[in-house]
Write a protein that holds these residues in place. Structure first.
Motif, mmCIF file in Angstrom:
data_model
loop_
_atom_site.group_PDB
_atom_site.id
_atom_site.type_symbol
_atom_site.label_atom_id
_atom_site.label_comp_id
_atom_site.label_asym_id
_atom_site.label_seq_id
_atom_site.Cartn_x
_atom_site.Cartn_y
_atom_site.Cartn_z
ATOM 1 N N ASN A 137 -11.741 74.714 44.947
ATOM 2 C CA ASN A 137 -11.740 73.573 45.865
ATOM 3 C C ASN A 137 -10.359 73.352 46.480
ATOM 4 O O ASN A 137 -10.235 72.986 47.652
ATOM 5 C CB ASN A 137 -12.214 72.314 45.137
ATOM 6 N N LYS A 138 -9.323 73.583 45.689
ATOM 7 C CA LYS A 138 -7.953 73.465 46.211
ATOM 8 C C LYS A 138 -7.718 74.528 47.293
ATOM 9 O O LYS A 138 -7.080 74.264 48.319
ATOM 10 C CB LYS A 138 -6.928 73.618 45.082
ATOM 11 N N VAL B 159 -9.934 75.877 49.259
ATOM 12 C CA VAL B 159 -10.657 75.474 50.472
ATOM 13 C C VAL B 159 -9.832 74.441 51.244
ATOM 14 O O VAL B 159 -9.653 74.557 52.466
ATOM 15 C CB VAL B 159 -12.059 74.923 50.121
ATOM 16 N N ALA B 160 -9.289 73.465 50.537
ATOM 17 C CA ALA B 160 -8.503 72.407 51.194
ATOM 18 C C ALA B 160 -7.247 72.985 51.857
ATOM 19 O O ALA B 160 -6.921 72.639 52.998
ATOM 20 C CB ALA B 160 -8.115 71.347 50.164
ATOM 21 N N GLN C 231 -20.655 75.168 39.708
ATOM 22 C CA GLN C 231 -19.754 74.029 39.929
ATOM 23 C C GLN C 231 -19.376 73.859 41.391
ATOM 24 O O GLN C 231 -19.098 72.747 41.841
ATOM 25 C CB GLN C 231 -18.481 74.201 39.088
ATOM 26 N N LEU C 232 -19.355 74.948 42.135
ATOM 27 C CA LEU C 232 -18.841 74.880 43.500
ATOM 28 C C LEU C 232 -19.908 74.654 44.568
ATOM 29 O O LEU C 232 -19.604 74.146 45.645
ATOM 30 C CB LEU C 232 -18.085 76.182 43.831
ATOM 31 N N THR D 110 -18.318 79.461 49.113
ATOM 32 C CA THR D 110 -17.862 78.073 48.968
ATOM 33 C C THR D 110 -17.397 77.513 50.318
ATOM 34 O O THR D 110 -17.683 76.372 50.667
ATOM 35 C CB THR D 110 -16.717 77.981 47.930
ATOM 36 N N ALA E 126 -19.113 74.499 52.449
ATOM 37 C CA ALA E 126 -18.307 73.338 52.872
ATOM 38 C C ALA E 126 -18.267 73.211 54.402
ATOM 39 O O ALA E 126 -17.504 72.421 54.949
ATOM 40 C CB ALA E 126 -16.890 73.467 52.326
#
Length: 368
Positions: A1-2, A4-5, A61-62, A118, A122
């Motif tokens: 997730n980090k 992706v950000a 989780q993702l 992922t 998103a």
């Protein structure tokens, strides 16, 4: 997730290529499974279960349940292939360098597929591309040499024909001229990024790791180590060659020839400035830029009166070590000419001693 950000912020600028490493510890697990299988030890199956579970868990989780099925079946397919290869190794009782490369390639292949999915989940369109179709090497398995002319051509052709603004590529893996999987050595994902950055004359290469840049010393050994804000290509290569683990030594070369700046950044603290590596480093006010250290070293000392004034001793010593593929990290010679010392990795010490004793058996017998 980090990830992706961080990448979403970067895409605004231009085409972005993201090179992905394996999940932490997976490459070791894959090689361990292969070695157990080669030894006829059925415990390799337990390692394979761990590998599958970790990737399945990451997917769950993702990605939302409704979008998981396609990716889960892709991960399952990859894990089945790993199992088939290990079963073959188990039956043969043999693990070749070529098989090792095939097995270890799955870490990056799986993680990059998961990260690509992922991004898609998103809402960020991206294109996944297998590095084996872009990077051409020789057949020196496990630490293959890149054929830069062929590689640069392939990379340019691929990216010129694409309109996507985000590409996800597995690092570490490549293929030889026959299309057989090779790998670029441990730490090879950084190298993959540098190869692609150089071929595309990228504006910048960012290496995202788990520390905020290169440091003046190893923080595990020194409590006052500081981040180096600026460093030259040559200094960074020197530090990485002598044990600074932040960057893989071959990484600097391709980008240095094109003067592409390299930034080392921390995935877990993206606001930190990190380290900038470029052609001219600013003066840091000190004579010493950084101190690096290597553990588990051994010193081999060759000495005797028979060495004085007789040419060719050093050549014979290095030829003996070279024939056993032993890497010499450090060399010292006394001014009196009657001794020479070389530093090597401690694990190779017995092999090195035997090679040197054999090369100088005549002088040893004559007590020279």
């Amino acid at each position: 997730n980090k990830v992706v950000a961080i990448v979403k912020k970067a895409i605004i600028k231009d085409k972005t290529v993201v090179i992905v490493s394996a999940l932490g510890g997976i490459t070791d697990l894959l090689l361990m499974a292969a070695e157990l299988a080669a030894d006829g030890n059925e415990l390799y199956k337990e390692k394979l279960i761990t590998i599958e579970q970790r990737h399945m868990e990451a997917v769950k989780q993702l990605i939302l349940v409704a979008q998981q099925s396609q990716l889960l079946s892709l991960v399952k397919k990859g894990c089945n292939e790993i199992e088939d290869i290990c079963n073959g190794i188990f039956l043969l009782g043999e693990l070749t360098a070529r098989s090792k490369d095939r097995i270890s390639s799955y870490g990056e292949w799986l993680s990059s597929q998961i990260i690509s999915a992922t991004f898609s989940a998103a809402g960020t369109a991206n294109e996944w591309k297998d590095a084996r179709e872009l990077i051409v090497t020789n057949s020196a398995f496990s630490i293959a040499d890149v054929d830069f002319a062929a590689t640069n051509e392939k990379i340019k052709q691929f990216f010129e024909a694409r309109i996507s603004s985000l590409f996800i590529i597995p690092g570490f893996i490549a293929a030889d001229k026959k299309g057989i999987t090779t790998t670029l050595g441990r730490g090879g994902s950084d190298y993959t990024a540098a190869i692609i950055a150089s071929a595309l004359s990228a504006i910048t290469l960012e290496i995202w790791t788990d520390v905020s840049g290169m440091m003046t010393a190893d923080p595990r050994l020194t409590n006052n180590a500081k981040i180096i804000s600026h460093i030259s290509y040559q200094e960074a290569m020197e530090l990485s060659h002598f044990g600074a683990k932040v960057i893989y030594p071959p990484t600097i070369q391709p980008v240095m020839s094109k003067n592409i700046p390299v930034r080392i950044k921390n995935t877990f603290a993206p606001e930190d400035a990190g380290t900038l590596i470029e052609s001219v480093a600013t003066k840091n006010g000190n004579i010493v830029r950084g101190i690096s250290s290597i553990n588990n070293m051994a010193l081999i000392s060759l000495e005797g009166s028979g060495m004085i004034g007789i040419p060719g001793f050093s050549k014979r010593l290095f030829e003996a070590l070279s024939s056993e593929k032993i890497n010499v990290i450090l060399i010292t010679q006394s001014s009196s000419e009657h001794s020479i010392c070389v530093g090597i990795e401690a694990v190779a010490i017995e092999k090195a001693k035997q090679a040197v004793d054999a090369a100088f058996s005549n002088e040893i017998a004559l007590q020279k």
